[in-house]
Design an enzyme around this catalytic site. Structure first.
Site, short mmCIF file in Angstrom:
data_model
loop_
_atom_site.label_atom_id
_atom_site.label_comp_id
_atom_site.label_asym_id
_atom_site.label_seq_id
_atom_site.Cartn_x
_atom_site.Cartn_y
_atom_site.Cartn_z
CB ALA A 12 -0.91 0.01 1.40
CB ALA A 13 3.99 2.21 1.42
CB ILE A 16 0.74 -0.35 -8.32
CG1 ILE A 16 1.85 -0.83 -9.35
CG2 ILE A 16 -0.63 -1.19 -8.63
CD1 ILE A 16 1.74 -2.04 -9.94
NE ARG A 92 15.20 -10.95 -12.45
CZ ARG A 92 14.49 -12.07 -13.18
NH1 ARG A 92 13.25 -12.14 -13.58
NH2 ARG A 92 15.29 -13.19 -13.52
CG ASN A 105 7.69 -12.47 -4.95
OD1 ASN A 105 7.22 -11.58 -4.37
ND2 ASN A 105 8.70 -12.13 -5.67
N GLY A 130 1.25 -8.47 -7.70
CA GLY A 130 2.65 -8.59 -7.40
C GLY A 130 3.23 -9.86 -8.45
CG ASN A 131 5.12 -9.56 -11.99
OD1 ASN A 131 4.10 -10.04 -12.25
ND2 ASN A 131 5.33 -8.24 -12.44
CG ASP A 159 0.19 -8.16 -19.87
OD1 ASP A 159 1.04 -7.77 -19.89
OD2 ASP A 159 -0.24 -8.98 -18.96
NE ARG A 162 1.83 -2.57 -20.62
CZ ARG A 162 2.48 -3.23 -19.57
NH1 ARG A 162 2.76 -4.55 -19.68
NH2 ARG A 162 3.15 -2.41 -18.83
CG HIS A 187 2.04 -10.28 -15.87
ND1 HIS A 187 1.90 -9.13 -16.75
CD2 HIS A 187 3.00 -9.56 -14.98
CE1 HIS A 187 2.25 -8.04 -16.49
NE2 HIS A 187 3.32 -8.46 -15.56
P1 NAX Z 1 6.58 -0.66 -5.37
O1 NAX Z 1 8.16 -1.28 -5.04
O2 NAX Z 1 6.38 0.54 -5.58
O3 NAX Z 1 5.81 -1.19 -4.15
C1 NAX Z 1 5.78 -2.41 -3.59
C2 NAX Z 1 5.51 -2.27 -1.91
O4 NAX Z 1 5.01 -3.59 -1.64
C3 NAX Z 1 6.34 -1.60 -1.39
O5 NAX Z 1 5.74 -0.66 -0.60
C4 NAX Z 1 6.82 -2.76 -0.35
O6 NAX Z 1 7.16 -2.35 0.78
C5 NAX Z 1 5.53 -3.84 -0.36
N1 NAX Z 1 5.77 -5.03 0.10
C6 NAX Z 1 6.96 -5.76 -0.05
N2 NAX Z 1 7.02 -6.97 0.57
C7 NAX Z 1 5.57 -6.90 1.19
C8 NAX Z 1 4.81 -7.86 1.95
N3 NAX Z 1 5.36 -9.01 2.38
N4 NAX Z 1 3.51 -7.40 2.54
C9 NAX Z 1 3.15 -6.00 2.12
N5 NAX Z 1 3.59 -5.44 1.34
C10 NAX Z 1 4.80 -5.68 0.79
O7 NAX Z 1 6.10 -1.84 -6.42
P2 NAX Z 1 4.94 -1.43 -7.51
O8 NAX Z 1 5.32 -0.58 -8.80
O9 NAX Z 1 3.86 -0.79 -6.86
O10 NAX Z 1 4.79 -2.90 -8.03
C11 NAX Z 1 4.24 -3.81 -7.15
C12 NAX Z 1 4.34 -5.16 -7.86
O11 NAX Z 1 3.44 -5.33 -9.32
C13 NAX Z 1 5.55 -5.88 -8.38
O12 NAX Z 1 5.50 -7.13 -8.01
C14 NAX Z 1 5.41 -5.64 -9.99
O13 NAX Z 1 6.38 -6.53 -10.60
C15 NAX Z 1 4.11 -5.96 -9.92
N6 NAX Z 1 3.28 -5.44 -11.60
C16 NAX Z 1 2.68 -6.50 -12.00
C17 NAX Z 1 1.80 -6.05 -13.24
C18 NAX Z 1 0.90 -7.10 -13.35
O14 NAX Z 1 0.22 -6.72 -14.89
N7 NAX Z 1 0.63 -8.25 -13.23
C19 NAX Z 1 2.18 -5.05 -13.87
C20 NAX Z 1 2.81 -3.85 -13.03
C21 NAX Z 1 3.83 -4.23 -11.99
O15 NAX Z 1 5.01 -4.45 -12.56
#
Ligand code: NAX
Length: 328
Positions: A12-13, A16, A92, A105, A130-131, A159, A162, A187
């Site tokens: 949430a911080a 996205i 990553r 993950n 999340g990926n 996707d 897009r 994905h």
């Molecule tokens: P950010 O790095 O900006 O934010 C991720 C947040 O998750 C951080 O605040 C981090 O502290 C928090 N976090 C990490 N571990 C956690 C846990 N165990 N519990 C709760 N929070 C946790 O990443 P953001 O750009 O927001 O992307 C988030 C995820 O979306 C990434 O894994 C990214 O690869 C994935 N995506 C997936 C997409 C899809 O189409 N499925 C597209 C967009 C994005 O790449």
């Protein structure tokens, strides 16, 4: 008066979530008559940042937003959840192997699956962003055995959006004139963006484009690599468009698809289109009363079959890796 529902956003911080939270609070996902409580989960070191997000949510002054609960405790976050956006994941880092990423993950999604199982409503709708999203969704549902498998989905809507936008640009039409483009599989860069069943103004896209080589090569590759292209330009991954896609996915799941239209979602494979059972595979689906059905009997040509098999193989490998991590 409609009772508020608890909506969880993890990560949430992060970036996205920053775009997603406004859409949720404004009513564009669960509708203008559905109040919500936002449960915001992140890791302990992000709690200060999260407080800033909470302040901004308050300052939106939106009447549908009732309570905001920031927390680092999954038990608090998932309490009575009706919908969950699992956005947070381990990113990553440079030099990290795919297996290391998967390993980090898998552990996160195991904990969140267990918390969903214990604390969430049994009809909670879970969207994993999340990926690696497909395999994370699989792990999460595995650890939440009291919640039906069909309540766990992975996001391929970005996707799809897009692909729809790329076809509209190529054809010189407004984006909503293009419908029913499909994302098959994972994905990841093995996904298959398939325009062969898509329509433009109700007519087949392949005839309108009239260039199968472009559809099979340039179009497919552009969509597969779009995420990397955004990172190269923005120095950060897609966030605004990812948040919009997460909202689209959940809204359609909640409200249903329009007649004659389908959307792509990663769902537990039942073997449709001869794809392996037991992986989370993106299929075209229609949705009614909160339940999706995989669109059946679309003709799959030899080219498409090769693409489907390749992305299925990758998902099977991810599943093997994920299970071996869990055995360690
Ligand atoms: P950010 O790095 O900006 O934010 C991720 C947040 O998750 C951080 O605040 C981090 O502290 C928090 N976090 C990490 N571990 C956690 C846990 N165990 N519990 C709760 N929070 C946790 O990443 P953001 O750009 O927001 O992307 C988030 C995820 O979306 C990434 O894994 C990214 O690869 C994935 N995506 C997936 C997409 C899809 O189409 N499925 C597209 C967009 C994005 O790449």
């Amino acid at each position: 008066m409609t009772e508020p529902i608890n909506v969880v956003v993890t990560g949430a911080a992060g970036q996205i979530a920053y775009s997603l939270l406004y859409q949720l609070a404004a009513g564009s996902v669960f509708g203008p008559d559905q109040p919500i409580n936002l449960h915001l989960l992140d890791i302990p070191m992000m709690m200060d940042v999260l407080q800033g997000v909470v302040m901004e949510l308050q300052d939106l002054a939106l009447p549908l937003l009732r309570q905001v609960v920031p927390t680092a405790d999954p038990a608090v976050a998932f309490k009575d959840a009706a919908a969950a956006f699992l956005v947070g994941a381990m990113p990553r880092k440079q030099g990290m192997e795919r297996r290391d990423l998967l390993s980090a993950n898998v552990k996160i999604f195991k904990i969140q699956g267990e918390a969903l199982d214990k604390y969430a409503r049994k009809n909670v709708k879970v969207l994993v962003v999340g990926n690696p999203a497909n395999t994370n969704a699989l792990i999460c549902s595995h650890y939440a055995p009291s919640i039906p498998k069909e309540n766990f989905t992975a996001m391929t809507r970005l996707d799809q959006n897009r692909a729809q936008a790329a076809l509209a640009t190529r054809l010189g039409v407004q984006v909503d004139k293009v419908q029913n483009v499909i994302i098959w599989g994972n994905h990841s860069s093995t996904q298959f963006p398939d325009a062969f069943h898509a329509t433009v103004n109700g007519k087949p896209v392949p005839a309108a484009v009239n260039d199968d080589a472009w559809l099979n090569e340039v179009f497919v590759e552009t969509i597969q690599k779009r995420g990397a292209a955004v990172i190269a330009a923005r120095k950060m991954s897609s966030a605004m468009s990812a948040a919009k896609a997460a909202g689209d996915h959940m809204r359609d799941w909640w409200m249903g698809t329009k007649p004659g239209q389908w959307v792509s979602m990663g769902v537990l494979s039942d073997g449709s289109y001869e794809m392996p059972k037991g992986v989370v595979f993106s299929f075209p689906v229609t949705i009614n009363n909160g339940k999706f059905e995989i669109v059946q009997n679309l003709p799959i040509n030899e080219f498409a079959r090769g693409k489907l098999n390749a992305t299925a193989k990758e998902l099977e490998e991810e599943r093997v890796d994920a299970h071996s991590v869990l055995m360690e």
